[in-house]
Scaffold this active site. Structure first.
Site, mmCIF file in Angstrom:
data_model
loop_
_atom_site.group_PDB
_atom_site.id
_atom_site.type_symbol
_atom_site.label_atom_id
_atom_site.label_comp_id
_atom_site.label_asym_id
_atom_site.label_seq_id
_atom_site.Cartn_x
_atom_site.Cartn_y
_atom_site.Cartn_z
ATOM 1 N N TYR A 63 -7.859 -5.571 -6.269
ATOM 2 C CA TYR A 63 -8.977 -4.662 -6.011
ATOM 3 C C TYR A 63 -10.118 -4.873 -7.005
ATOM 4 C CZ TYR A 63 -6.948 -1.423 -2.562
ATOM 5 O OH TYR A 63 -6.453 -0.847 -1.434
ATOM 6 N N LYS A 88 6.241 -8.928 -5.905
ATOM 7 C CA LYS A 88 6.446 -10.142 -5.109
ATOM 8 C C LYS A 88 6.656 -11.271 -6.122
ATOM 9 C CE LYS A 88 6.437 -12.393 -1.158
ATOM 10 N NZ LYS A 88 7.532 -12.230 -0.173
ATOM 11 N N ASP A 137 8.055 -7.111 0.709
ATOM 12 C CA ASP A 137 8.383 -7.266 2.134
ATOM 13 C C ASP A 137 9.690 -6.542 2.467
ATOM 14 O OD1 ASP A 137 9.534 -9.163 0.484
ATOM 15 O OD2 ASP A 137 9.375 -10.830 1.902
ATOM 16 N N ASP A 143 -1.080 0.641 -1.743
ATOM 17 C CA ASP A 143 -1.985 1.076 -0.678
ATOM 18 C C ASP A 143 -1.285 0.942 0.669
ATOM 19 O OD1 ASP A 143 -4.418 1.782 0.638
ATOM 20 O OD2 ASP A 143 -4.735 -0.349 1.068
ATOM 21 N N ASP A 185 0.702 4.102 3.239
ATOM 22 C CA ASP A 185 0.315 4.389 4.632
ATOM 23 C C ASP A 185 1.568 4.331 5.504
ATOM 24 O OD1 ASP A 185 -2.404 4.668 4.134
ATOM 25 O OD2 ASP A 185 -2.977 3.459 5.879
HETATM 26 C C1 IPM Z 1 -6.662 4.691 -0.224
HETATM 27 C C2 IPM Z 1 -7.722 4.046 0.630
HETATM 28 C C3 IPM Z 1 -8.682 3.254 -0.256
HETATM 29 C C4 IPM Z 1 -7.885 2.174 -0.969
HETATM 30 C C5 IPM Z 1 -9.883 2.645 0.490
HETATM 31 C C6 IPM Z 1 -10.681 3.701 1.228
HETATM 32 C C7 IPM Z 1 -10.772 1.833 -0.405
HETATM 33 O O1 IPM Z 1 -7.148 3.251 1.612
HETATM 34 O O2 IPM Z 1 -7.026 5.495 -1.111
HETATM 35 O O3 IPM Z 1 -5.487 4.403 -0.008
HETATM 36 O O4 IPM Z 1 -7.691 1.081 -0.421
HETATM 37 O O5 IPM Z 1 -7.459 2.418 -2.088
HETATM 38 MG MG MG Z 2 -5.049 3.314 1.697
#
Ligand code: IPM
Ligand code: MG
Length: 333
Positions: A119, A166, A198, A222, A226
């Site tokens: 990042y 990884k 993975d 990240d 999700d």
């Molecule tokens: C999160 C989001 C952010 C990230 C984006 C919006 C830049 O997906 O906070 O998880 O990737 O960190």
């Molecule tokens: Mg995210």
């Protein structure tokens, strides 16, 4: 929600508002104006909305992007630890696409490193723009401080840490593993495992109950969180805390969902639960924090749902919009 807490428990909160992301770009040309940053630094905690706008997603050449505001805020406030607790409210067992018997009892606390990795490394183009690169970097102290946070948390939970990397491919991951192994020596009671990312992507769905505390790098965290949001039923349920050495930031893990702007469909619970995390972590107001969580729980127990967590068995009159379900939570508080 916070006003209600203030009233009920005899506190006084003072608020300030600051722009970030698309709204800030429209007003000032910058994704995180200096004024906003100063306001954040002068506050005890930040309750964050969400950033992102489709206008920029479809324009890869945009120079100023809403997400830059978020990343700059994380860097400037030194928010290196992002805590994402994944816990299913029992009433939502059927809302997930994962079988209830696999989910029941799952309770995971993710520690996502937030100010390093791919990042924040050097990025750019070469070969006349035909080749692009993003550099991933970690230094020892960056891994050490997030690892300590994860182990400290594990000591207050089930004393299990899963470090995700990884290391079979990446040098940053090999350093990560080395440092986590070092830190682990300071916590002899904690059971540690090292897993490749993975494999964890697979195990989270196969057997989420095997995890207690999970610690991982920025990009892996990240993606995995999700995925893990499905263990909690919906992205609309997950709150997060970003902490460092100063002001903490509390935000839902979801983005800004412009496809449903103004329709009253958004699930406000991740935001509400972020306020609960704020009270607990930044202000040490545990009872107040639990009052919010209980109010959310009571609304779910009463059968109310937003669209994202409703299923075929939810009666139509129990499916509420953003404001209406917010009112239900407030009433129970
Ligand atoms: C999160 C989001 C952010 C990230 C984006 C919006 C830049 O997906 O906070 O998880 O990737 O960190
Ligand atoms: Mg995210």
């Amino acid at each position: 929600m916070l006003d209600k807490i203030a009233e009920k428990f005899g506190h006084e909160f003072s608020y300030d508002e600051a722009l970030i992301g698309h709204a800030a770009i429209e007003a000032t040309g910058e994704a995180l104006p200096e004024e906003s940053l100063q306001k954040m630094k002068n506050s005890d905690a930040v309750l964050f909305g969400a950033v992102g706008h489709p206008k920029y997603d479809n324009d890869p050449s945009a120079k100023v992007r809403p997400e830059q505001g978020l990343l700059k805020m994380r860097k400037e406030l030194g928010l290196y630890a992002n805590l994402r607790p994944i816990k299913l409210f029992d009433e939502l067992l059927d809302a997930s696409s994962i079988k209830p018997e696999i989910l029941k009892g799952a309770d995971i606390l993710f520690f996502r490193e937030l100010t390093g990795d791919i990042y924040f490394g050097e990025k750019g183009r070469k070969n006349n723009g035909d080749t692009a690169f993003d550099n991933a970097e970690y230094s020892k102290y960056e891994v050490e401080r997030i690892a300590r946070k994860a182990f400290d948390a594990a000591m207050t939970r089930n004393k299990k840490v899963c470090s995700v990397d990884k290391a079979n491919v990446l040098e940053t991951s090999r350093l990560w593993r080395e440092v986590v192994q070092q830190v682990a020596k300071e916590y002899p009671e904690v059971q540690v495992e090292h897993q490749f990312v993975d494999a964890v992507a697979m195990l989270l769905i196969k057997d989420p109950k095997r995890f207690d505390v999970v610690v991982t790098a920025n990009l892996f965290g990240d993606i995995l969180t999700d995925e893990a949001s499905q263990i909690a039923g919906s992205m609309g349920m997950l709150a997060s805390a970003s902490i460092g050495d100063g002001t903490g930031v509390y935000e839902p893990i979801h983005g800004s969902a412009h496809d449903i702007t103004g329709k009253g469909l958004a699930n406000p619970m991740a935001s509400v639960l972020s306020a609960a995390l704020l009270l607990d972590i930044s202000f040490g107001l545990k009872e107040e924090s639990n009052a919010i969580i209980s109010a959310v729980d009571a609304v779910l127990k009463a059968g109310f749902r937003t669209g994202d967590i409703a299923d075929a068995s939810t009666p139509k009159d129990k499916i509420l919009g953003t404001d209406a379900i917010g009112e239900e939570i407030l009433n129970r508080l």
